[in-house]
Design a protein around this motif. Structure first.
Motif: not given
Length: 530
Positions: A520-528
């Protein structure tokens, strides 16, 4: 280039160390998940990373190749306000803004083509409000209590970036924006109780009391900033760049507390219960500190033809603040039998001004060692030094005290205290970062960052001319200096999933990649990319 057995052992040890994980690099709202996985602030500027470099220098936007939309989930741990506050109990504390946990961020990059201005809009936000109520009833003890609480944690940021590249491969960039943090905590504790005693098999009321304890805490920061940058390309590999930043912030911290207490004592005579004594206590406290800050900073980088990247940055921050603390006490006691009455009223006001100064600088160097298309190793060194100082001199105390039952009144003012804190820090990091791409759609990130830090902190407190009683004598001032040496090593991990060149997902696992209970301690980047 072929990889030898020794290097394969090094890669294996890096991965094993990441699984063991004694610590992780702190998250930042201006770093990509990839850079956080490769070492965070220790490697910022010496490992090329488009998003992180773009946040440090707006001129990087001119090199954006495609229109892109990026969503980020950031674990942000809050911040400290740039001043000390004189608390209600008389101690000095630096106010903290509470943990916001996850923030949402959205960036849109609009690529308009060479010779035109590229545009980027960046936003960050979180609005969180929580309420709770916890009533408790004890019928046997005739006891009722209730706790009501309400918290509000809000954070936001918005800025607009524009960049332009000339035909000579020189890029210019501008950024203007604002951000704010708001933290509010309200609590109220209410309790009622009645005490009885048994006499001749009868319950007789002996005492009743009421308590009402309310507190309200509000802390906020609002800031506006302006940034500009320039970047020059010097061949296929080398470049030079520099950026400047100016920021104006207004910060406030306000604490209010109201405490009321009412005690009643009873007795019985000839079968009738009488009120014998009443005690009333009322305390009201207000505590406010606020100030304006200016921050000026720069950051420069240069990459040599041999592949070394050199980075330097510095900043100066100045804050002027005002503080006030008011405390009112009212004690009323009436004995109905002796008809004695005591009344005490006291008001204490503290007021003063303070300053905050900070000088900060970093020097970094690093380079990439490319073994093949699937494996990159980054070696670096990072040194950070800072000086921070707080000063309050003087803080004036005004005291009003009256006893109506004794027909007495007093009023006085004095230089209550002066406070100064000086803190010097030196940090040295030796990051080793690994980027492994075993599959076309999967990349693994890891790093080992040994960290050495040294801190010297000096606190000075001055008291009024008459001093304060401590033990068997009086103290007029004191000075305490403490030195701290700390060594640790950070081992962040992360990975990237990509679908061709359009969809890219980066995840910073904070070293918990192999611990599913902590995912649950995740940092996330989602790019398109369009």
């Amino acid at each position: 280039m072929k990889t030898g057995k020794g290097f394969r052992v090094l890669v294996l040890l890096t991965i094993i160390a990441s699984v063991m994980r004694p610590g992780s690099a702190p998250a930042s709202d201006d770093q990509s998940a990839r850079l956080q996985s490769l070492g965070g602030s220790a490697v910022e500027g010496i490992i090329p990373d488009f998003y992180t470099d773009f946040r440090n220098n707006p001129a990087l936007l001119a090199g954006s190749e495609k229109t892109e939309l990026m969503y980020r989930l950031v674990d942000y741990c809050g911040a400290s306000l740039p001043f000390y506050q004189l608390e209600i109990n008389g101690t000095w504390e630096q106010p903290q803004i509470s943990n916001y946990h996850y923030l949402n961020a959205l960036d849109y990059f609009w690529k308009r083509g060479r010779g035109k201005w590229n545009i980027a809009l960046s936003t960050l936000w979180k609005f969180n409000r929580e309420e709770s109520s916890r009533p408790e009833v004890d019928y046997l003890q005739n006891d009722y209590s209730s706790r009501l609480s309400e918290t509000d944690n809000d954070a936001w940021r918005i800025d607009l970036t524009a960049a332009f590249m000339t035909g000579d491969d020189i890029s210019f960039g501008l950024r203007a924006g604002a951000y704010g943090f708001y933290n509010m905590i309200q609590r109220q504790d209410i309790s009622y109780r009645k005490n009885y005693y048994i006499y001749n098999a009868r319950e007789i009321l002996n005492r009743s009391y009421e308590r009402n304890d309310m507190s309200n805490s509000i802390r906020r920061t609002v800031s506006a900033y302006l940034e500009c940058g320039i970047r020059t390309e010097e061949g296929e590999e080398s470049f030079s760049e520099i950026s400047f930043r100016a920021l104006k912030a207004t910060s406030t911290s306000y604490i209010e507390r109201i405490y009321r207490r009412l005690d009643k004592y009873y007795d019985e005579y000839s079968g009738t219960v009488y009120l014998t004594e009443r005690y009333y206590d009322n305390q009201i406290s207000d505590n406010y500190t606020g100030g304006d800050s200016w921050i000026f900073g720069f950051q420069g980088r240069h990459r040599t033809e041999s592949g070394f990247i050199l980075s330097a940055s510095g900043s100066y921050e100045r804050c002027n603040c005002d503080l006030s603390r008011w405390n009112s006490i009212e004690d009323l006691n009436y004995d109905y039998i002796s008809e004695d009455q005591s009344e005490l009223r006291e008001s204490i006001y503290d007021g003063g001004e303070g300053t905050f100064d900070r000088i900060h600088g970093t020097l970094k160097a690093g380079r990439k060692v490319e073994f093949n298309k699937k494996l990159n190793l980054y070696l670096g060194i990072s040194a950070l030094g800072s000086h921070t100082g707080w000063n309050y001199d003087p803080v004036i105390e005004y005291r009003l005290r009256s006893r109506e039952d004794l027909d007495s009144y007093s009023e006085n003012a004095s230089d209550r205290t002066s406070l100064s804190v000086d803190m010097n820090n030196l940090d040295l990091n030796l990051p080793i970062s690994l980027e492994l791409k075993p599959l076309p759609f999967f990349t693994f990130f890891s790093a080992v960052v040994p960290e050495f830090s040294f801190e010297v902190k000096t606190e000075r407190m001055g008291f009024p001319d008459y001093g304060i009683l401590e033990g068997s004598g009086y103290i007029y001032d004191y000075e305490i200096t403490t030195s701290t040496i700390r060594t640790q090593y950070l081992m962040p991990t992360g990975f990237r999933l990509n679908y061709g060149e359009r969809l890219d997902i980066q995840v910073f696992t904070e070293g918990y990649l192999f611990y599913t209970s902590e995912l649950h301690s995740l940092n996330m980047n989602i790019s398109y990319r369009f």
